[in-house]
Design a protein around this motif. Structure first.
Motif, PDB file in Angstrom:
ATOM      1  N   PHE A 145      -2.897  -5.928   3.860  1.00  0.00           N
ATOM      2  CA  PHE A 145      -3.916  -5.329   2.952  1.00  0.00           C
ATOM      3  C   PHE A 145      -3.688  -5.581   1.436  1.00  0.00           C
ATOM      4  CE2 PHE A 145      -2.955  -1.992   6.402  1.00  0.00           C
ATOM      5  CZ  PHE A 145      -4.431  -1.643   6.792  1.00  0.00           C
ATOM      6  N   PRO A 146      -4.294  -6.943   1.277  1.00  0.00           N
ATOM      7  CA  PRO A 146      -3.903  -7.249  -0.206  1.00  0.00           C
ATOM      8  C   PRO A 146      -4.483  -6.896  -1.279  1.00  0.00           C
ATOM      9  CG  PRO A 146      -5.600  -8.719   1.390  1.00  0.00           C
ATOM     10  CD  PRO A 146      -4.960  -7.824   2.293  1.00  0.00           C
ATOM     11  N   GLY A 147      -5.743  -6.177  -1.095  1.00  0.00           N
ATOM     12  CA  GLY A 147      -6.300  -5.747  -2.222  1.00  0.00           C
ATOM     13  C   GLY A 147      -6.013  -4.070  -2.427  1.00  0.00           C
ATOM     14  N   THR A 148      -4.868  -3.485  -1.503  1.00  0.00           N
ATOM     15  CA  THR A 148      -4.590  -2.127  -1.471  1.00  0.00           C
ATOM     16  C   THR A 148      -4.322  -1.620  -2.912  1.00  0.00           C
ATOM     17  OG1 THR A 148      -3.144  -0.592  -0.530  1.00  0.00           O
ATOM     18  CG2 THR A 148      -2.286  -2.672  -0.848  1.00  0.00           C
ATOM     19  N   PRO A 149      -4.478  -0.349  -3.121  1.00  0.00           N
ATOM     20  CA  PRO A 149      -4.180  -0.010  -4.507  1.00  0.00           C
ATOM     21  C   PRO A 149      -2.666   0.782  -4.335  1.00  0.00           C
ATOM     22  CG  PRO A 149      -5.487   1.659  -3.237  1.00  0.00           C
ATOM     23  CD  PRO A 149      -5.575   0.346  -2.261  1.00  0.00           C
ATOM     24  N   TYR A 150      -2.296   0.302  -3.008  1.00  0.00           N
ATOM     25  CA  TYR A 150      -0.568   0.751  -2.879  1.00  0.00           C
ATOM     26  C   TYR A 150       0.153  -0.552  -3.225  1.00  0.00           C
ATOM     27  CZ  TYR A 150      -2.645   5.038  -1.076  1.00  0.00           C
ATOM     28  OH  TYR A 150      -3.507   6.187  -0.936  1.00  0.00           O
ATOM     29  N   LYS A 151      -0.283  -1.466  -3.704  1.00  0.00           N
ATOM     30  CA  LYS A 151       0.475  -2.895  -3.731  1.00  0.00           C
ATOM     31  C   LYS A 151       1.501  -2.813  -4.666  1.00  0.00           C
ATOM     32  CE  LYS A 151       0.224  -7.816  -3.631  1.00  0.00           C
ATOM     33  NZ  LYS A 151      -0.565  -8.803  -3.794  1.00  0.00           N
ATOM     34  N   GLU A 152       1.428  -2.049  -5.740  1.00  0.00           N
ATOM     35  CA  GLU A 152       2.506  -2.008  -6.609  1.00  0.00           C
ATOM     36  C   GLU A 152       3.620  -1.273  -6.114  1.00  0.00           C
ATOM     37  OE1 GLU A 152       3.384   0.012 -10.957  1.00  0.00           O
ATOM     38  OE2 GLU A 152       1.414  -1.189 -10.727  1.00  0.00           O
ATOM     39  N   ASP A 153       3.195  -0.039  -5.507  1.00  0.00           N
ATOM     40  CA  ASP A 153       4.261   0.994  -4.692  1.00  0.00           C
ATOM     41  C   ASP A 153       4.908   0.229  -3.560  1.00  0.00           C
ATOM     42  OD1 ASP A 153       3.386   3.820  -6.023  1.00  0.00           O
ATOM     43  OD2 ASP A 153       1.527   2.506  -5.295  1.00  0.00           O
ATOM     44  N   ALA A 154       4.285  -0.570  -2.881  1.00  0.00           N
ATOM     45  CA  ALA A 154       4.983  -1.359  -1.965  1.00  0.00           C
ATOM     46  C   ALA A 154       5.673  -2.320  -2.425  1.00  0.00           C
ATOM     47  CB  ALA A 154       3.701  -1.975  -1.089  1.00  0.00           C
ATOM     48  N   LEU A 155       5.683  -2.957  -3.411  1.00  0.00           N
ATOM     49  CA  LEU A 155       6.632  -4.003  -4.075  1.00  0.00           C
ATOM     50  C   LEU A 155       7.636  -3.300  -4.587  1.00  0.00           C
ATOM     51  CD1 LEU A 155       3.853  -6.287  -5.708  1.00  0.00           C
ATOM     52  CD2 LEU A 155       5.372  -7.071  -3.851  1.00  0.00           C
ATOM     53  N   TYR A 156       7.703  -2.121  -4.973  1.00  0.00           N
ATOM     54  CA  TYR A 156       8.961  -1.501  -5.495  1.00  0.00           C
ATOM     55  C   TYR A 156       9.720  -1.074  -4.434  1.00  0.00           C
ATOM     56  CZ  TYR A 156      12.092   1.951  -7.115  1.00  0.00           C
ATOM     57  OH  TYR A 156      13.246   2.735  -7.145  1.00  0.00           O
ATOM     58  N   TYR A 157       9.042  -0.385  -3.275  1.00  0.00           N
ATOM     59  CA  TYR A 157       9.785  -0.120  -2.230  1.00  0.00           C
ATOM     60  C   TYR A 157      10.442  -1.242  -1.542  1.00  0.00           C
ATOM     61  CZ  TYR A 157       8.740   5.088  -3.198  1.00  0.00           C
ATOM     62  OH  TYR A 157       8.499   6.079  -3.521  1.00  0.00           O
ATOM     63  N   LYS A 158       9.908  -2.294  -1.580  1.00  0.00           N
ATOM     64  CA  LYS A 158      10.414  -3.526  -0.887  1.00  0.00           C
ATOM     65  C   LYS A 158      11.550  -3.896  -1.698  1.00  0.00           C
ATOM     66  CE  LYS A 158       9.336  -8.341   0.358  1.00  0.00           C
ATOM     67  NZ  LYS A 158       8.348  -9.365   0.446  1.00  0.00           N
ATOM     68  N   LEU A 159      11.731  -4.047  -2.949  1.00  0.00           N
ATOM     69  CA  LEU A 159      12.811  -4.353  -3.932  1.00  0.00           C
ATOM     70  C   LEU A 159      13.899  -3.371  -3.606  1.00  0.00           C
ATOM     71  CD1 LEU A 159      14.110  -5.343  -6.340  1.00  0.00           C
ATOM     72  CD2 LEU A 159      12.935  -3.905  -7.840  1.00  0.00           C
ATOM     73  N   ASP A 160      13.671  -2.116  -3.272  1.00  0.00           N
ATOM     74  CA  ASP A 160      14.638  -1.076  -3.090  1.00  0.00           C
ATOM     75  C   ASP A 160      15.203  -1.269  -1.883  1.00  0.00           C
ATOM     76  OD1 ASP A 160      15.688   1.895  -4.053  1.00  0.00           O
ATOM     77  OD2 ASP A 160      15.156   2.083  -2.052  1.00  0.00           O
ATOM     78  N   SER A 161      14.432  -1.609  -0.766  1.00  0.00           N
ATOM     79  CA  SER A 161      14.759  -1.786   0.525  1.00  0.00           C
ATOM     80  C   SER A 161      15.849  -3.189   0.488  1.00  0.00           C
ATOM     81  CB  SER A 161      13.741  -1.749   1.393  1.00  0.00           C
ATOM     82  OG  SER A 161      13.122  -0.598   1.706  1.00  0.00           O
ATOM     83  N   CYS A 162      15.279  -4.013  -0.275  1.00  0.00           N
ATOM     84  CA  CYS A 162      16.114  -5.421  -0.185  1.00  0.00           C
ATOM     85  C   CYS A 162      17.340  -5.334  -0.851  1.00  0.00           C
ATOM     86  CB  CYS A 162      15.277  -6.368  -1.274  1.00  0.00           C
ATOM     87  SG  CYS A 162      13.916  -7.151  -0.136  1.00  0.00           S
ATOM     88  N   TYR A 163      17.366  -4.466  -1.849  1.00  0.00           N
ATOM     89  CA  TYR A 163      18.765  -4.096  -2.576  1.00  0.00           C
ATOM     90  C   TYR A 163      19.655  -3.286  -1.608  1.00  0.00           C
ATOM     91  CZ  TYR A 163      22.262  -2.596  -5.641  1.00  0.00           C
ATOM     92  OH  TYR A 163      23.564  -2.313  -6.404  1.00  0.00           O
ATOM     93  N   ASN A 164      19.070  -2.242  -1.105  1.00  0.00           N
ATOM     94  CA  ASN A 164      20.089  -1.450  -0.307  1.00  0.00           C
ATOM     95  C   ASN A 164      20.292  -2.078   0.904  1.00  0.00           C
ATOM     96  OD1 ASN A 164      20.476   1.465  -1.642  1.00  0.00           O
ATOM     97  ND2 ASN A 164      18.210   0.878  -1.919  1.00  0.00           N
ATOM     98  N   LEU A 165      19.629  -2.980   1.305  1.00  0.00           N
ATOM     99  CA  LEU A 165      20.054  -3.762   2.697  1.00  0.00           C
ATOM    100  C   LEU A 165      21.075  -4.703   2.247  1.00  0.00           C
ATOM    101  CD1 LEU A 165      19.535  -4.528   5.824  1.00  0.00           C
ATOM    102  CD2 LEU A 165      17.797  -6.128   4.896  1.00  0.00           C
ATOM    103  N   ALA A 166      21.039  -5.104   1.116  1.00  0.00           N
ATOM    104  CA  ALA A 166      22.032  -6.276   0.842  1.00  0.00           C
ATOM    105  C   ALA A 166      23.459  -5.604   0.544  1.00  0.00           C
ATOM    106  CB  ALA A 166      21.524  -6.899  -0.719  1.00  0.00           C
ATOM    107  N   LYS A 218      15.660  -2.455   7.107  1.00  0.00           N
ATOM    108  CA  LYS A 218      15.120  -3.739   8.004  1.00  0.00           C
ATOM    109  C   LYS A 218      13.781  -3.200   8.448  1.00  0.00           C
ATOM    110  CE  LYS A 218      19.280  -6.092   9.760  1.00  0.00           C
ATOM    111  NZ  LYS A 218      20.068  -6.404  10.859  1.00  0.00           N
ATOM    112  N   ALA A 219      13.656  -2.012   8.946  1.00  0.00           N
ATOM    113  CA  ALA A 219      12.437  -1.713   9.459  1.00  0.00           C
ATOM    114  C   ALA A 219      11.390  -1.558   8.093  1.00  0.00           C
ATOM    115  CB  ALA A 219      12.463  -0.087  10.177  1.00  0.00           C
ATOM    116  N   SER A 220      11.790  -0.887   7.302  1.00  0.00           N
ATOM    117  CA  SER A 220      10.745  -0.745   5.944  1.00  0.00           C
ATOM    118  C   SER A 220      10.434  -2.002   5.407  1.00  0.00           C
ATOM    119  CB  SER A 220      11.713  -0.105   4.895  1.00  0.00           C
ATOM    120  OG  SER A 220      11.206  -0.193   3.709  1.00  0.00           O
ATOM    121  N   LEU A 221      11.496  -3.300   5.403  1.00  0.00           N
ATOM    122  CA  LEU A 221      10.986  -4.402   4.913  1.00  0.00           C
ATOM    123  C   LEU A 221       9.833  -4.945   5.946  1.00  0.00           C
ATOM    124  CD1 LEU A 221      14.415  -6.077   3.866  1.00  0.00           C
ATOM    125  CD2 LEU A 221      12.425  -5.342   2.331  1.00  0.00           C
TER     126      LEU A 221
END
Length: 264
Positions: A192-213, A179-182
């Protein structure tokens, strides 16, 4: 001849040391200032600082005060005493707003906080201060010769903050506080819309979403699985050839399999 030169060199050395010691003990402020200036010009900043420290409390208002406080600030900067140098440069800029050194002092004062900015993993108070002071300098001196350097430093500092916020969000994922991660990841992507970490952030969001579910109470599983599926779509939309594609595809297969039980 060599012996003579050695003797002359020793004489000059001891004479110089003697003049410095005399200046330290002297009650004459002018003598201290003259010796401090000589040492400053010779690049002997640490010695000059000792004399500047002695005369600075009583030197304001004197004819050479501007020169003295500029040299004092520079001496601290040259010896990498950035906290004290930053304070002195700001004090100089405040005391001598019409000085020809005003722009340089304002820039170096801000730069000192850049030097104090720590590793991204530590408290970033000085980083925020540095950004604020550099931005104030940029706004005040938009045509400055220091402008490109100031902008470059702001960019580096902001990238440091980006990394810190990303690592915090990632850490929540690592300790299974999904929950905190999301929340942290969503805020990171927005801020930080133009961050170079956006792809990483989107992946960890997916991972957090799934594990939370899959760790939710039964009544919330389906809804959260669908949110996880949307997170997969967001990642693929951002980069269909992401380095996380294999892991993401495997996660999507599990999501779709888990969702089947709700379609029966």
């Amino acid at each position: 001849m060599k012996k003579f030169l050695a003797i002359v060199t020793l004489f000059i050395f001891f004479s110089s040391c003697n003049e410095y010691q005399k200046a330290l003990k002297s009650e004459d402020v002018a003598v201290k200032f003259a010796e401090a200036t000589k040492l400053y010009d010779a690049g002997k900043y640490s010695k000059a600082i000792r004399l500047f420290e002695q005369i600075s409390p009583v030197y304001k208002g004197r004819p050479n005060a501007e020169k003295m406080f500029y040299q004092y600030s520079q001496s601290l900067y040259k010896t990498k005493q950035f906290y004290l140098a930053g304070y002195q440069f700001e004090s100089f800029a405040s005391s001598y707003p019409k000085s020809e050194k005003m722009e340089e002092a304002s820039f170096l004062g801000a730069k000192c906080f850049t030097k104090l900015s720590p590793s991204y993993s530590l408290d970033q108070t000085d980083t925020y201060k540095a950004i604020d002071k550099l931005q104030a300098f940029i706004d005040r001196y938009p045509e400055s010769t220091y402008l490109s350097e100031a902008n470059a430093m702001v960019k580096v500092l902001r990238e440091k903050l980006e990394k810190k916020f990303f690592e915090i969000a990632k850490q929540y994922n690592s300790i299974a506080d999904y929950k905190a991660s999301l929340i942290a990841l969503d805020n990171f992507i927005i801020n930080f819309p133009g961050t170079p970490y956006k792809e990483d952030a989107l992946y960890y969001k997916l991972d957090s979403c799934y594990n939370l579910a899959i760790n939710s109470i039964p009544s919330k599983v389906e809804e959260r699985l669908n949110v996880a599926k949307m997170s997969y779509t967001s990642l693929m939309k951002f980069n269909a050839n992401t380095e996380y594609k294999k892991k993401a595809d495997e996660m999507l297969a599990r999501i779709e399999n888990d969702l089947k039980q709700f379609s029966k």
